[in-house]
Design a protein around this motif. Structure first.
Motif, PDB file in Angstrom:
ATOM      1  N   ALA A 152      -7.218 -13.112  -7.612  1.00 29.34           N
ATOM      2  CA  ALA A 152      -6.720 -12.962  -6.240  1.00 29.34           C
ATOM      3  C   ALA A 152      -5.301 -13.499  -6.046  1.00 29.34           C
ATOM      4  O   ALA A 152      -4.497 -12.879  -5.368  1.00 29.34           O
ATOM      5  N   GLN A 153      -4.998 -14.649  -6.635  1.00 30.48           N
ATOM      6  CA  GLN A 153      -3.697 -15.268  -6.383  1.00 30.48           C
ATOM      7  C   GLN A 153      -2.622 -14.856  -7.382  1.00 30.48           C
ATOM      8  O   GLN A 153      -1.490 -15.314  -7.312  1.00 30.48           O
ATOM      9  N   GLN A 154      -2.986 -14.009  -8.341  1.00 31.77           N
ATOM     10  CA  GLN A 154      -2.002 -13.550  -9.328  1.00 31.77           C
ATOM     11  C   GLN A 154      -1.154 -12.429  -8.750  1.00 31.77           C
ATOM     12  O   GLN A 154      -1.532 -11.795  -7.763  1.00 31.77           O
ATOM     13  N   PHE A 155      -0.044 -12.156  -9.424  1.00 31.60           N
ATOM     14  CA  PHE A 155       0.714 -10.955  -9.093  1.00 31.60           C
ATOM     15  C   PHE A 155       0.234  -9.812  -9.990  1.00 31.60           C
ATOM     16  O   PHE A 155      -0.220 -10.069 -11.113  1.00 31.60           O
ATOM     17  N   PRO A 156       0.323  -8.581  -9.502  1.00 29.83           N
ATOM     18  CA  PRO A 156      -0.192  -7.441 -10.271  1.00 29.83           C
ATOM     19  C   PRO A 156       0.345  -7.379 -11.700  1.00 29.83           C
ATOM     20  O   PRO A 156      -0.373  -6.982 -12.609  1.00 29.83           O
ATOM     21  N   SER A 157       1.623  -7.781 -11.885  1.00 38.06           N
ATOM     22  CA  SER A 157       2.217  -7.659 -13.218  1.00 38.06           C
ATOM     23  C   SER A 157       1.493  -8.535 -14.243  1.00 38.06           C
ATOM     24  O   SER A 157       1.651  -8.343 -15.442  1.00 38.06           O
ATOM     25  N   ARG A 158       0.705  -9.512 -13.765  1.00 36.90           N
ATOM     26  CA  ARG A 158      -0.026 -10.367 -14.696  1.00 36.90           C
ATOM     27  C   ARG A 158      -1.389  -9.789 -15.043  1.00 36.90           C
ATOM     28  O   ARG A 158      -2.185 -10.438 -15.726  1.00 36.90           O
ATOM     29  N   CYS A 159      -1.702  -8.601 -14.520  1.00 35.11           N
ATOM     30  CA  CYS A 159      -3.010  -8.003 -14.778  1.00 35.11           C
ATOM     31  C   CYS A 159      -2.870  -6.810 -15.719  1.00 35.11           C
ATOM     32  O   CYS A 159      -1.833  -6.148 -15.749  1.00 35.11           O
ATOM     33  N   SER A 160      -3.924  -6.540 -16.472  1.00 39.02           N
ATOM     34  CA  SER A 160      -3.909  -5.378 -17.365  1.00 39.02           C
ATOM     35  C   SER A 160      -3.955  -4.101 -16.535  1.00 39.02           C
ATOM     36  O   SER A 160      -4.260  -4.131 -15.337  1.00 39.02           O
ATOM     37  N   GLY A 161      -3.679  -2.969 -17.181  1.00 40.64           N
ATOM     38  CA  GLY A 161      -3.717  -1.685 -16.482  1.00 40.64           C
ATOM     39  C   GLY A 161      -5.068  -1.415 -15.846  1.00 40.64           C
ATOM     40  O   GLY A 161      -5.153  -0.978 -14.695  1.00 40.64           O
ATOM     41  N   GLY A 162      -6.128  -1.702 -16.600  1.00 42.22           N
ATOM     42  CA  GLY A 162      -7.478  -1.468 -16.071  1.00 42.22           C
ATOM     43  C   GLY A 162      -7.751  -2.344 -14.855  1.00 42.22           C
ATOM     44  O   GLY A 162      -8.339  -1.893 -13.864  1.00 42.22           O
ATOM     45  N   GLN A 163      -7.287  -3.595 -14.945  1.00 41.11           N
ATOM     46  CA  GLN A 163      -7.471  -4.509 -13.807  1.00 41.11           C
ATOM     47  C   GLN A 163      -6.661  -4.016 -12.609  1.00 41.11           C
ATOM     48  O   GLN A 163      -7.146  -4.017 -11.474  1.00 41.11           O
ATOM     49  N   GLN A 164      -5.419  -3.580 -12.882  1.00 45.14           N
ATOM     50  CA  GLN A 164      -4.583  -3.085 -11.776  1.00 45.14           C
ATOM     51  C   GLN A 164      -5.244  -1.906 -11.075  1.00 45.14           C
ATOM     52  O   GLN A 164      -5.235  -1.808  -9.853  1.00 45.14           O
ATOM     53  N   GLN A 165      -5.844  -1.014 -11.859  1.00 44.50           N
ATOM     54  CA  GLN A 165      -6.463   0.144 -11.238  1.00 44.50           C
ATOM     55  C   GLN A 165      -7.694  -0.266 -10.430  1.00 44.50           C
ATOM     56  O   GLN A 165      -7.963   0.292  -9.371  1.00 44.50           O
ATOM     57  N   ARG A 166      -8.425  -1.274 -10.914  1.00 43.53           N
ATOM     58  CA  ARG A 166      -9.579  -1.740 -10.135  1.00 43.53           C
ATOM     59  C   ARG A 166      -9.111  -2.405  -8.833  1.00 43.53           C
ATOM     60  O   ARG A 166      -9.755  -2.283  -7.784  1.00 43.53           O
ATOM     61  N   ILE A 167      -7.979  -3.113  -8.913  1.00 50.65           N
ATOM     62  CA  ILE A 167      -7.416  -3.705  -7.690  1.00 50.65           C
ATOM     63  C   ILE A 167      -7.012  -2.589  -6.721  1.00 50.65           C
ATOM     64  O   ILE A 167      -7.251  -2.673  -5.505  1.00 50.65           O
ATOM     65  N   ALA A 168      -6.446  -1.528  -7.281  1.00 50.36           N
ATOM     66  CA  ALA A 168      -6.046  -0.397  -6.432  1.00 50.36           C
ATOM     67  C   ALA A 168      -7.267   0.226  -5.756  1.00 50.36           C
ATOM     68  O   ALA A 168      -7.198   0.666  -4.608  1.00 50.36           O
ATOM     69  N   ILE A 169      -8.387   0.236  -6.463  1.00 46.55           N
ATOM     70  CA  ILE A 169      -9.619   0.757  -5.854  1.00 46.55           C
ATOM     71  C   ILE A 169     -10.053  -0.168  -4.713  1.00 46.55           C
ATOM     72  O   ILE A 169     -10.386   0.295  -3.617  1.00 46.55           O
ATOM     73  N   ALA A 170      -9.984  -1.471  -4.951  1.00 43.95           N
ATOM     74  CA  ALA A 170     -10.341  -2.427  -3.893  1.00 43.95           C
ATOM     75  C   ALA A 170      -9.423  -2.249  -2.687  1.00 43.95           C
ATOM     76  O   ALA A 170      -9.865  -2.277  -1.536  1.00 43.95           O
ATOM     77  N   ARG A 171      -8.133  -2.030  -2.956  1.00 44.04           N
ATOM     78  CA  ARG A 171      -7.178  -1.852  -1.862  1.00 44.04           C
ATOM     79  C   ARG A 171      -7.520  -0.608  -1.042  1.00 44.04           C
ATOM     80  O   ARG A 171      -7.463  -0.635   0.193  1.00 44.04           O
ATOM     81  N   ALA A 172      -7.915   0.464  -1.740  1.00 41.61           N
ATOM     82  CA  ALA A 172      -8.265   1.690  -1.028  1.00 41.61           C
ATOM     83  C   ALA A 172      -9.566   1.521  -0.242  1.00 41.61           C
ATOM     84  O   ALA A 172      -9.729   2.068   0.839  1.00 41.61           O
ATOM     85  N   LEU A 173     -10.486   0.724  -0.785  1.00 40.98           N
ATOM     86  CA  LEU A 173     -11.765   0.516  -0.109  1.00 40.98           C
ATOM     87  C   LEU A 173     -11.635  -0.374   1.124  1.00 40.98           C
ATOM     88  O   LEU A 173     -12.503  -0.378   1.997  1.00 40.98           O
ATOM     89  N   ALA A 174     -10.536  -1.124   1.191  1.00 40.78           N
ATOM     90  CA  ALA A 174     -10.394  -2.136   2.237  1.00 40.78           C
ATOM     91  C   ALA A 174     -10.414  -1.544   3.641  1.00 40.78           C
ATOM     92  O   ALA A 174     -10.729  -2.233   4.604  1.00 40.78           O
ATOM     93  N   LEU A 175     -10.067  -0.267   3.774  1.00 36.54           N
ATOM     94  CA  LEU A 175     -10.064   0.335   5.109  1.00 36.54           C
ATOM     95  C   LEU A 175     -11.403   0.996   5.435  1.00 36.54           C
ATOM     96  O   LEU A 175     -11.485   1.773   6.391  1.00 36.54           O
ATOM     97  N   ASP A 176     -12.438   0.691   4.659  1.00 41.73           N
ATOM     98  CA  ASP A 176     -13.752   1.315   4.858  1.00 41.73           C
ATOM     99  C   ASP A 176     -13.653   2.838   4.958  1.00 41.73           C
ATOM    100  O   ASP A 176     -14.120   3.436   5.929  1.00 41.73           O
ATOM    101  N   PRO A 177     -13.041   3.472   3.962  1.00 49.13           N
ATOM    102  CA  PRO A 177     -12.868   4.923   4.070  1.00 49.13           C
ATOM    103  C   PRO A 177     -14.190   5.651   3.935  1.00 49.13           C
ATOM    104  O   PRO A 177     -15.136   5.121   3.345  1.00 49.13           O
ATOM    105  N   GLN A 178     -14.237   6.862   4.498  1.00 46.40           N
ATOM    106  CA  GLN A 178     -15.434   7.679   4.343  1.00 46.40           C
ATOM    107  C   GLN A 178     -15.369   8.469   3.047  1.00 46.40           C
ATOM    108  O   GLN A 178     -16.378   8.892   2.514  1.00 46.40           O
ATOM    109  N   ILE A 179     -14.142   8.704   2.590  1.00 45.86           N
ATOM    110  CA  ILE A 179     -13.942   9.492   1.379  1.00 45.86           C
ATOM    111  C   ILE A 179     -12.938   8.767   0.487  1.00 45.86           C
ATOM    112  O   ILE A 179     -11.964   8.203   0.982  1.00 45.86           O
ATOM    113  N   MET A 180     -13.200   8.810  -0.818  1.00 43.31           N
ATOM    114  CA  MET A 180     -12.214   8.259  -1.751  1.00 43.31           C
ATOM    115  C   MET A 180     -11.677   9.379  -2.627  1.00 43.31           C
ATOM    116  O   MET A 180     -12.437  10.169  -3.183  1.00 43.31           O
ATOM    117  N   LEU A 181     -10.339   9.424  -2.727  1.00 42.19           N
ATOM    118  CA  LEU A 181      -9.697  10.398  -3.606  1.00 42.19           C
ATOM    119  C   LEU A 181      -9.168   9.659  -4.840  1.00 42.19           C
ATOM    120  O   LEU A 181      -8.516   8.627  -4.705  1.00 42.19           O
TER     121      LEU A 181
END
Lengths: 264, 218
Positions: A152-181
């Motif tokens: 949580a307290q790290q910057f994205p550049s300190r995370c692996s690509g797979g971790q970054q993409q999972r963070i991106a998924i969390a970011r997209a989920l944060a708005l409680d979307p009905q659909i994910m693209l």
């Protein structure tokens, strides 16, 4: 005519009203036709994989759905909001659309100057009006869900690509979307890191999230998605239940594509 | 040698007053000019044609005309149009204009250095245009621009010496004044140069240190 192609699949999968509907959506850049006459409807909880050769318009189709790329023809309906091509959507319409739809990009596009936690919290505060405490609490839950609470307290550049993409998924989920693209979410990752992203996506799908996934991961398309759409040259060349389409494609173009990807 | 040091010490208070004025006029010009540069950088990329047109004219005149011309225009020219300003205000207008024009190009380059995907990600999570700019694009763009902006600020301190032409009592004016009463131009101008250097050299070193530090995190 637009109803014909989609009515079959709607009857197959869900009798209720579709969550998302595209009617005759097309996109041209100048004289170059990228998408032509796309009809698509998606029921709540459905997972659709879009596959096809590069340049077939898959990514453009996703980007037309959330208006990152405004379509030049047709209609996009989500819930009771319809956006017609040709007129600029109002702020309100765009807001409804963007809040209902989460998007994950091939190149993650995390905000490099913000911590992982701020990446996930930002839109909750600015768009949903949550306080920082509320937003951070939700973000921590989401990060835990993708297995990255400790980052949580790290910057994205300190995370692996797979971790970054999972963070991106969390970011997209944060708005409680009905659909994910998902726009080729594993294409920028080596196979091992791609796997951890795919497993998060599989969990999401099993949890009932409505998803459209543009992908080159044939196994994911076959096993996780309910429906597969094969695109070529800006058109849908074949669609149907994933098992049927992947194992027994009917059109020549789909056969050619699947033959090529399965042979490697 | 002693004579020189005595001469310098005798006139140091007046010279330091001048330096203060130089620093003040530079500081105020930058405080107005850099935000103006930001606005111009955004306006140049605006979708509205009139806005873009105005911004381009302001930037190109500010960059195309020598700072000395801008100074004389605001101090000697504007009174002809019925607007008389004191030398400090004239200096600030001219130098802020010049600053705005040059920094708009620096900031524009910074904005262009932010990958397009950042804007798309901001849009996709529902941020409106202003929030996307404020929370996503500008922090990244300005981080890229900071070393160049600071470098430019140092140049502006030196450019403020041109204000002697409009009777602003800054460092060079003071040196001239002292020179004209003592007829010792050489030593007093050397002192003026040393005072500029005393600020600019450490500032330049600090900027390059900062640049290395920012670069390390990129």
């Amino acid at each position: 005519m637009s109803l014909n192609s989609s009515s079959i699949t709607q009857a197959d999968v869900a009798p209720k009203q579709p969550l998302l509907r595209l009617d005759a959506v097309g996109k041209t850049f100048g004289t170059h036709v990228v998408l032509e006459d796309i009809d698509l409807s998606l029921a709540a909880g459905e997972v659709v994989a879009i596959i096809g050769p590069s340049g077939s318009g898959k990514s453009t189709l996703l980007r037309c759905i959330n208006q990152l790329e405004p379509p030049t023809t047709g209609r996009v309906t989500i819930g009771d909001t319809t956006i017609e091509a040709g007129h600029t959507p109002t702020r309100r319409e765009l807001m409804v659309l963007r809040r209902s739809i989460g998007m994950v990009f091939q190149s993650f596009n995390l905000f490099p100057h913000l911590t992982v936690l701020r990446n996930v919290s930002l839109a909750q505060e600015r768009v949903m009006g949550r306080t920082r405490e509320q937003a951070d609490a939700v973000s921590m839950q989401l990060l835990a869900r993708v297995g990255l609470a400790d980052k949580a307290q790290q910057f994205p550049s300190r995370c692996s690509g797979g971790q970054q993409q999972r963070i991106a998924i969390a970011r997209a989920l944060a708005l409680d979307p009905q659909i994910m693209l998902f726009d080729e979410p594993t294409s920028a990752l080596d196979p091992e890191l791609g796997l951890e992203v795919l497993s998060v996506m599989r969990e999401l799908a099993e949890g009932g999230m409505t998803m459209i996934v543009v992908t080159h991961e044939m196994r994911f398309a076959e096993n996780v998605s309910d429906r597969v759409i094969i695109m070529a040259d800006g058109r849908i060349v074949e669609q149907g239940p994933s098992g049927t389409v992947m194992r027994n494609p009917q059109t020549e173009r789909a056969q050619r594509f699947l033959h090529a990807v399965k042979d490697r | 040698m002693n004579d020189l040091v005595d001469f310098w010490l005798e006139h140091l208070p007046a010279m330091l007053d001048g330096l203060m004025v130089s620093v003040q006029v530079t500081g105020v010009s930058l405080a107005i000019g850099v935000p103006l540069g930001l606005l111009l950088a955004l306006a140049v990329q605006s979708r509205s044609k009139p806005m873009r047109g105005i911004a381009i004219v302001v930037v190109e005149v500010g960059r195309g005309a020598p700072a000395l011309i801008l100074l004389q225009f605001t101090y000697f020219g504007l009174p002809n149009a019925g607007l008389s300003l004191d030398s400090f205000s004239s200096a600030v207008i001219a130098l802020a204009w010049c600053t705005g024009a040059y920094t708009s190009e620096i900031i524009r380059a910074g904005l262009e250095a932010v990958p397009h995907g950042q804007k798309e990600a901001a849009e996709a999570i529902g941020l409106n245009h202003l929030d996307a700019l404020r929370y996503v694009i500008l922090p990244q763009a300005l981080r890229v621009s900071v070393p160049a902006l600071l470098g430019f600020s140092i140049l502006m301190l030196q450019a403020s010496s041109l204000c002697f032409a409009i009777a602003l009592p800054e460092l060079v004016s003071q040196a001239y004044l002292i020179g004209s009463t003592t007829f010792r131009y050489m030593p007093i101008l050397v002192l003026a140069g040393l005072l500029y250097a005393a600020i600019c050299i450490p500032a330049t070193i600090a900027v390059s240190a900062l640049e290395r530090k920012l670069g390390a995190h990129a």
